[in-house]
Scaffold this active site. Sequence first.
Site, short mmCIF file in Angstrom:
data_model
loop_
_atom_site.label_atom_id
_atom_site.label_comp_id
_atom_site.label_asym_id
_atom_site.label_seq_id
_atom_site.Cartn_x
_atom_site.Cartn_y
_atom_site.Cartn_z
N ALA A 7 47.52 41.17 44.13
CA ALA A 7 47.72 40.26 44.33
C ALA A 7 49.02 39.19 45.02
O ALA A 7 49.01 37.95 45.18
CB ALA A 7 47.50 39.10 42.79
N LYS A 8 49.73 39.86 44.99
CA LYS A 8 50.80 39.38 45.36
C LYS A 8 51.12 38.48 44.39
O LYS A 8 52.04 36.85 45.37
CB LYS A 8 51.51 39.58 46.96
#
Lengths: 276, 276
Positions: B92-93
């Site tokens: 998801a960073k």
Amino acid sequence: MTKQQLFEQIQKKRSFLCVGLDSSLDKIPKHLLKYENPILEFNKQIIDATKDLCVAYKPNTAFYECYGKKGWETLIDTWNYIPKDIFSIADAKRGDIGNTSAMYAQTFFDESSSGMSFDSVTVAPYMGIDSVKPFLTFKNKWVILLALTSNEGHADFQLQEIGGERLFEKVIKTSSAWASDEQMMYVVGATRGASFADVRKLAPNNFLLVPGVGAQGGDLKEVCKYGLNAKCGLLINSSRGIIYASNGEDFAERAREEALKLQQEMEGILTEVGLV
Amino acid sequence: MTKQQLFEQIQKKRSFLCVGLDSSLDKIPKHLLKYENPILEFNKQIIDATKDLCVAYKPNTAFYECYGKKGWETLIDTWNYIPKDIFSIADAKRGDIGNTSAMYAQTFFDESSSGMSFDSVTVAPYMGIDSVKPFLTFKNKWVILLALTSNEGHADFQLQEIGGERLFEKVIKTSSAWASDEQMMYVVGATRGASFADVRKLAPNNFLLVPGVGAQGGDLKEVCKYGLNAKCGLLINSSRGIIYASNGEDFAERAREEALKLQQEMEGILTEVGLV
């Protein structure tokens, strides 16, 4: 929305206020919990009460994602409710390799795919050019790149020196080759007013999205002193200070009062510098 | 999942393969489009075909978000379908100021809120300590922090020198004070094999999540030469090379063949170094 259209809104409303919709079930007034979708109802009432006083709304995606499917639905419905002449910001802080950033751009900009088409999205710079460029392929859509943030951890990396400049300056300098000030803004936290002078050396014409006024302790006058430019160039965000001004039945009225205070202060500043 | 449990899965399956679920409507086989939820059907068949050969699955959130509500539902259903003895990674960073990162942690770790509870989430380091710490309050959940990525833009900032070390090294060194190797992994791209020697000097015991083998050109043997440690310490991700091995009716079989090739290569390496 174009830069010129945004500036015209600022002049018309005599405001460069952005209202942050960090709307959380445990902070909104209890009487709203009877609604089928309490957060959507909260956002609608906040928008109704403040839409003549601000030029931007900024839902923070974390506050919607955390409720899963229902939250994502609320984010889409909130975007739909934001008047289309008000600049909308998906505060998502995304960024990934090129083919993945293209999907994030589709998420926030392509209504036919996701149900939403924000004017802008916040993007994290760590992965460099190809993590940012896919967002720029959408006409009149904006990247708001993290430069100097307002939180405790900003010093860990953003202030580190790289060949005589700090990382946030390197980020601004490098990224200014990727897009013009017609598509690129920067996040610069209000908690460090004097840094705006440094930012303006590198980004004289870009709009800056400024969180940290209010709950986080930033000072509006200080930010304006160093940050204003010929097209205003500032969007000042306040989230908690406005939307949680009261958690009683008067929450929308009280939100309006807080927004009005900021708008009036902004009108004074815009008048003083001759922008209205 | 604990580090020891992950290592035991690696020994049992003789594999340190992570399958990336970058599942996109325009790339999956056409015959799946007749299903009510084609991407979920695709993921289920990929998982069924590969689950004995890999120790981790990594859905990339961008590929789900871009379809709005429906996509978010698919992400949750995919998480539900991943066997619970397989390490799950929400790629998801994310990363934001403390109170917002806490909401992202709730999104990916708290099933009662979002419907999902991944074992780990990828996090961007740009905002520093308080953007990472909220994820660490969940027991046996992991932060996988971006260090050295495999994309074109990695050189823009990650390789810049700060006081004699590069930014990605500064990120590893600074963040290693925030969590032990029982909760912190790093993303290190396979496209720069020799850099693993530099990473291992700073993070000898951490697991590294390694994208870039396959479609992006990374070499497994080179990565293992420099990157393996006493508990294996590597999760090698392959996404497109496995899941899109065929776009015909045989896609699941062909995905299994590609996963099997990698698993067999990994088994050879683990045997050679005495880890199985």
